[in-house]
Scaffold this active site. Sequence first.
Site, PDB file in Angstrom:
ATOM      1  N   CYS A 167       0.799  -1.223   0.000  1.00 59.05           N
ATOM      2  CA  CYS A 167       0.000   0.000   0.000  1.00 59.05           C
ATOM      3  C   CYS A 167       0.834   1.277   0.000  1.00 59.05           C
ATOM      4  CB  CYS A 167      -0.955  -0.012   1.189  1.00 59.05           C
ATOM      5  SG  CYS A 167      -2.041  -1.447   1.177  1.00 59.05           S
ATOM      6  N   HIS A 307      -2.725   7.791   6.711  1.00 56.68           N
ATOM      7  CA  HIS A 307      -2.922   6.494   6.037  1.00 56.68           C
ATOM      8  C   HIS A 307      -4.239   5.886   6.523  1.00 56.68           C
ATOM      9  CE1 HIS A 307      -1.912   2.881   3.903  1.00 56.68           C
ATOM     10  NE2 HIS A 307      -2.027   2.152   5.004  1.00 56.68           N
ATOM     11  N   GLU A 318      -0.591   4.755  14.060  1.00 55.30           N
ATOM     12  CA  GLU A 318      -0.300   5.980  13.315  1.00 55.30           C
ATOM     13  C   GLU A 318      -0.497   7.208  14.198  1.00 55.30           C
ATOM     14  OE1 GLU A 318      -1.176   8.202   9.038  1.00 55.30           O
ATOM     15  OE2 GLU A 318      -2.494   6.556   9.680  1.00 55.30           O
ATOM     16  N   LYS A 338      -9.777   7.986   3.008  1.00 53.11           N
ATOM     17  CA  LYS A 338     -10.198   6.624   2.686  1.00 53.11           C
ATOM     18  C   LYS A 338     -11.629   6.371   3.151  1.00 53.11           C
ATOM     19  CE  LYS A 338      -5.634   4.359   2.745  1.00 53.11           C
ATOM     20  NZ  LYS A 338      -4.771   5.517   3.068  1.00 53.11           N
ATOM     21  N   HIS A 343      -9.875   2.082   0.403  1.00 55.19           N
ATOM     22  CA  HIS A 343      -8.416   1.962   0.403  1.00 55.19           C
ATOM     23  C   HIS A 343      -7.972   1.441  -0.961  1.00 55.19           C
ATOM     24  CE1 HIS A 343      -4.383   1.291   1.349  1.00 55.19           C
ATOM     25  NE2 HIS A 343      -4.469   0.319   2.242  1.00 55.19           N
ATOM     26  N   PHE A 404       1.873  -3.636   3.833  1.00 56.34           N
ATOM     27  CA  PHE A 404       2.203  -4.940   4.392  1.00 56.34           C
ATOM     28  C   PHE A 404       3.695  -5.218   4.163  1.00 56.34           C
ATOM     29  CE2 PHE A 404      -2.087  -7.478   4.272  1.00 56.34           C
ATOM     30  CZ  PHE A 404      -2.608  -6.589   5.195  1.00 56.34           C
TER      31      PHE A 404
END
Length: 418
Positions: A167, A307, A318, A338, A343, A404
Site C-alpha cells: 500500500c 494512512h 499511526e 479513505k 483503500h 504490508f
Amino acid sequence: MINELNRVVVTGMGIISPIGNNIPEFWKNIINEKNGVAPITKFDTANFKTKFAAEVKEFNGYDYFEKGELRKYDLFTQYALAATQEAVRNANLDFEKLNRNKIGVIWGSGNGGINTFQEQVIEFAKGNGTPRFNPFFIPKMIADIPSGVISIKYGLRGLNFSTISACASSNNAIIDAVNYIRLGKANIIITGGSEAAINESSIGGFNASRALSTKNESPETASRPFDISRDGFVMGEGAGALVLESLETALQRGATIIAEVIGTGMAADAYHLTGTHPEGEGAYLGMLDAIEEANISPDTIDYINAHATSTNMGDLTELKAIERAFGTRKSLAISATKSMTGHLLGAAGAIESIICILAIKNNLVPATINTLEIEEGFKDKFDFVLGKSKHKEINIALNNTFGFGGHIATTVFKKYND
C-alpha cells in the site's frame, strides 16, 4: 558532478477513482463528502464475509482505447493510462517540443494484474489441465506494465520502472521520481499508481487475514478511520497520476506550477508481515525523515492526510507516531479520506498526494466521514476534521502510506512560491 539538487514541482494530475474519473469531479465529490462505498457488482458475494467495496463507476475502456488495444491490458493498466492521459493534458505537455530522452515514467502497484491472473487460472482449471493461456497473459499480469505502456504511448525514452511496496507503492514511486529529478537523471517524470483488485481472490484473501470490514448491514459507514468502532478497511480501486518536473524545466516551458514537493521519507517497521509496530516506530521514522529532508520544523505542517485505513491496530499506531513526531498540537489538521474513497491499496499514495495538493491549492481540509468518536486518548490532541470539510490556510501538507511488510513512505508538499 552534482553541485545542487533540483527543486521538484507538480504540473499535472489525473485520476480514476470511486468518486470521480477526472480531477474536477473528484475534488467536487471530496469536498462534498461523497461516499464511494456500495455493494460489490463485479462478482457474486453471497459466500463472502465482506460484500461491499469502493468500485470505480462509469469507466468505459473504449473511451480511451481501441478494441484491439484494450484486450492487451488488465484493468489496472487501463486505469493507469486513463489517469495519465488527464495528467498529461493537465500539464500541457507537448512532447514534440521536449527532449523525450529525459522524460521518464515510474509507476506503482501492489497487486498488478490480479484480475487477469485469476481469470487465467480459472480458465486453466476448466480445461482439465490443458494449457490454453491468453498470449497477453504475462504482460497483462505483471506489475511493471503500466510504466512501460505509458512510455510506449508517448514515446518517452527516459528512466522507466515500477515500484512494489504493497500500500506504499505509489508513494514510493513518487519518492523515486522526486529523487531522480533532483539528481538530474530526468527533467520530467510521470508517476503515480493504479490498482484493480476487487475480485474473489482479493476479497477472500483479505477476509482470511481479517483485514476487511464486515459491516454488510451498513456498507456506506464501514470505513470509519480512528473511530472506536472501526472493524477493518474497505477495498477501493482506481489510479492517480502526477507529472513531476524540475523547477527549471517547468519555468522554461511556461508550465502552471500546482505545488512543490519538498520532502520525502522512507522507513520500515521491521516488525510483522501484516501488522504495524505497536508504537508506530516506522511511521514515526518516515515522517521524521521527510520533515528533516524538507528542512522544516514539524510546527509548519498544516495538514496530514493520514494512512488511516480503519483497522484497529493500524490507526492507533499511526496516531502514536504522529503524536511522537508533532507533539500535541490542536492546530494540526488531520483527516482520512479513505472514508470516502476506500483503500486503493498500491494506488492510495498517489490519490492521497493529489488530495494534499488540492487541499493546498484550495486552502480546504477534506473531511473524514463516518467517524463519530475518535480513538480514546487522542480526540483532544489534534484538529480532527470530521463530517464536513474545513477552510484553513494550508501551506504544507504531509501524506502517509504504509504497506504490508512494514513499508513506510511519506511525502511533503508545499504551496509553490517563486
